[in-house]
Enzyme design. Sequence first.
Site, PDB file in Angstrom:
ATOM      1  N   THR A   6      -5.816   9.678   0.342  1.00  0.00           N
ATOM      2  CA  THR A   6      -6.867   9.360   0.949  1.00  0.00           C
ATOM      3  C   THR A   6      -7.216  10.149   1.933  1.00  0.00           C
ATOM      4  OG1 THR A   6      -6.074   7.930   2.456  1.00  0.00           O
ATOM      5  CG2 THR A   6      -6.918   6.742   0.463  1.00  0.00           C
ATOM      6  N   HIS A  52       0.794  -1.246  -0.065  1.00  0.00           N
ATOM      7  CA  HIS A  52       0.052  -0.039   0.041  1.00  0.00           C
ATOM      8  C   HIS A  52       0.890   1.408   0.102  1.00  0.00           C
ATOM      9  CE1 HIS A  52      -3.861   1.352   0.114  1.00  0.00           C
ATOM     10  NE2 HIS A  52      -4.540   0.663   0.685  1.00  0.00           N
TER      11      HIS A  52
HETATM   12  O1  BUJ Z   1      -7.724   4.497   3.645  1.00  0.00           O
HETATM   13  C1  BUJ Z   1      -6.805   4.300   3.246  1.00  0.00           C
HETATM   14  O2  BUJ Z   1      -5.609   5.221   3.162  1.00  0.00           O
HETATM   15  C2  BUJ Z   1      -6.126   3.106   2.552  1.00  0.00           C
HETATM   16  C3  BUJ Z   1      -7.117   2.068   2.881  1.00  0.00           C
HETATM   17  C4  BUJ Z   1      -6.743   1.303   3.910  1.00  0.00           C
HETATM   18  N1  BUJ Z   1      -7.769   0.468   4.915  1.00  0.00           N
HETATM   19  C5  BUJ Z   1      -8.142  -0.845   3.949  1.00  0.00           C
HETATM   20  C6  BUJ Z   1      -7.329   0.167   6.197  1.00  0.00           C
HETATM   21  C7  BUJ Z   1      -9.104   0.907   4.786  1.00  0.00           C
HETATM   22  N2  BUJ Z   1      -7.238   0.888   2.026  1.00  0.00           N
HETATM   23  C8  BUJ Z   1      -8.153   0.644   0.949  1.00  0.00           C
HETATM   24  O3  BUJ Z   1      -9.335   1.289   1.038  1.00  0.00           O
HETATM   25  C9  BUJ Z   1      -7.960  -0.182  -0.242  1.00  0.00           C
HETATM   26  C10 BUJ Z   1      -8.826  -1.376   0.123  1.00  0.00           C
HETATM   27  C11 BUJ Z   1      -9.074  -2.212  -1.169  1.00  0.00           C
HETATM   28  C12 BUJ Z   1      -9.820  -3.553  -1.075  1.00  0.00           C
HETATM   29  C13 BUJ Z   1     -11.429  -3.151  -0.904  1.00  0.00           C
HETATM   30  C14 BUJ Z   1     -11.971  -4.264  -0.630  1.00  0.00           C
HETATM   31  C15 BUJ Z   1     -13.519  -4.186  -1.160  1.00  0.00           C
HETATM   32  C16 BUJ Z   1     -14.395  -5.439  -1.011  1.00  0.00           C
HETATM   33  C17 BUJ Z   1     -15.244  -5.274  -2.279  1.00  0.00           C
HETATM   34  C18 BUJ Z   1     -16.228  -6.427  -2.290  1.00  0.00           C
HETATM   35  C19 BUJ Z   1     -16.822  -7.093  -1.129  1.00  0.00           C
HETATM   36  C20 BUJ Z   1     -18.006  -8.041  -1.478  1.00  0.00           C
HETATM   37  C21 BUJ Z   1     -17.902  -9.161  -0.547  1.00  0.00           C
HETATM   38  C22 BUJ Z   1     -18.978 -10.156  -1.285  1.00  0.00           C
HETATM   39  C23 BUJ Z   1     -18.858 -11.338  -0.596  1.00  0.00           C
END
Ligand code: BUJ
Length: 656
Positions: free
Chosen positions: A497, A369
């Site tokens: 972000t 990341h």
């Molecule tokens: O916020 C930030 O700076 C980075 C964040 C950190 N954190 C993950 C801790 C929040 N990073 C991201 O947001 C990237 C995350 C990428 C993965 C997202 C996953 C989404 C899931 C989608 C589908 C789920 C459906 C399930 C069905 C069974």
Amino acid sequence: LPSCVGAANTHGRLLHSSKVLCGSQEKEYLHASRVPTYHFQNSLPRLAIPPLEKTCERYLKAQQPLVSEAELQELQTIASEFQNNQGQELQKELVETDKKNKHTNYVTGLWFDMYLKDRRPVVLTHNPFISFNDDPRPEYNTQLIKASNMLISSTRFMKTLRDELLEPEVFHLNPAKSDTSTFRTVSRLLPSSLSWYGAYLFKAFPLDMSQYKRLFNSTRIPRPEKDELYTNEKSKHIAVLRNGNVYVFDMMDGDGNIIPETDVLAHLSYILNDNTPAAEFPISTLTSEYRDPWTQARIQLIKADPQNEERLRLVDGAMFVLCLDDDQPGDPDAMTRSFLYGNGSNRWFDKSFQLIITKEGTAAVHFEHAWGDGVAVLRYFREVYSDALQKSRVHPDTKPSPNASSDEKVVRLNFTLDPSVKEAVAKAKSRFDDVTNSLDVSHIQYHKMTKTHVKKAKLSPDSIMQLTVQLAHYRMYGKNVGTYESCSTSAFKHGRTETVRSCTSATKAMCERLYGSSGPQGSADELMEGLRDCSKVHGQLTKEAAMGQGFDRHLYFLKHMAESRGLSLPMFTHPAYANLNHIILSTSTLSDPAVLIGGFAAVTPDGFGVGYGIENNAIGFNITSYPACSASDFVANCEKSLDDIHDILKGQKPAC
Ligand code: BUJ
């Protein structure tokens, strides 16, 4: 480049006069954008530093659902003292420093440090994954065909990006107006110092593309105190992991052309058929370690044999790591386990990203990341998915090239290990097993209510998902807690972000109404009004965050400034500040038809990692937690909360 993808001007830049790729060029590129990839970069707006009083106001609003009335008053006094005294001075200095750094924004440097100085392992702490839907043609879903096609499509993506032919990422507020040929013609004609303004007139918002430079050929290297991001812009080889053994081969020939698909097929079959035993001490496992022991082990590895440095450099600079797994996760929870961490030896967690292909051809991207965020990764994900599907170069009847001489062209990297490195690998593996075994994983796919239902009720689908998370937690623990929703600020130069604080006074009121001690309160209409409030407040917070007008990054920066000046300020030392930042509900979503499931680990031992998606046909949650909490209980409560929200949308009062 031949003129069919644009003519070079005197400075060698492409004019991108044509979108038509001819003959052999079609094999090399995904497309040839008429607007150069980084055309908007120079004129992207800068992230504004929010006014201090706004930040304090937003901070107090976020604290409101988490603290008592008396505590809130105390926090108000502290915030106003901060705002009128030291805060003001820090803000003044911050604004002045920012004016001198117009090439970037005030958060970026510190955000890189946040990642690169973190000494915890990258796996589970930071790295997320996203997995691909299967190819609808089962015969293309075998490990070998899938890996070959995705590798070729990834190389096409990389070349398109490298030659700046990749269409810039633009958010079209009104696609009918701006996702057009006229928009592209106008944008192209404007100098890059003005192009953003031109796009703005079309209500189109170009996004920052700076992270794309580290998408390929990149890695994070463990270093004392602060890791390094390394990129080899010229490299043309791929690294492949199988059974913890590392192989490399060139994906481009001496002229920079992608090697024939029959060679790719031959090289990958060679690796899949290689019966070298699984590595006994796979050094890839070291990438799962705390950064300090990994730093030491890497130094030791190079000391043990100077050629190890060249071997490491080959992995560091490879386009990416392709992981060919020998097992097949049978259900979504097993997929999460495999793609989020795997067995600890068939992954190189430091790589900017890894493309994982399982035994039966399920594919996923796992990414580090520090270098970048979801927007850049999702672009790669989306393009590669559709290119591999629509322009498959390898078919079930494709025969591997007989003259590929894979045994010469595919090199297995044979690292020399001394006893101390072997010991470090064994230790890393045992730590890895302990922590990953402690992770609970659970998911739900919910079909009764969908995005369409929510939109019909004129509510924001994202706010309903966030409310579900709040309700589920409240139902389990009877309280509201620190919540983080990730929001991209890539509309700004070097934007990363901002946090949406999705636990609000409106969601708290809804939690109490539905799951308070005396049962559901209020009529169905009143409950519907409650949903509207949640949606409205959440919509406003999301808009502010996307505009860089949240409070989290600003306070994070001011706190850092205060600390580096040796100041201990109640604004940051009050336990309520730590409590707000002890993230129990860490949430993130992404929406794309190519995504099957995605996820990341909880960020606190007593919290939940909440990946979610809301689509036209279903809603999904993918939850992780450590032993203090149960991901499956959380999922059961999400289901109950979705049922209750669904009742309200139908005009019924739920029986909670
Ligand atoms: O916020 C930030 O700076 C980075 C964040 C950190 N954190 C993950 C801790 C929040 N990073 C991201 O947001 C990237 C995350 C990428 C993965 C997202 C996953 C989404 C899931 C989608 C589908 C789920 C459906 C399930 C069905 C069974």
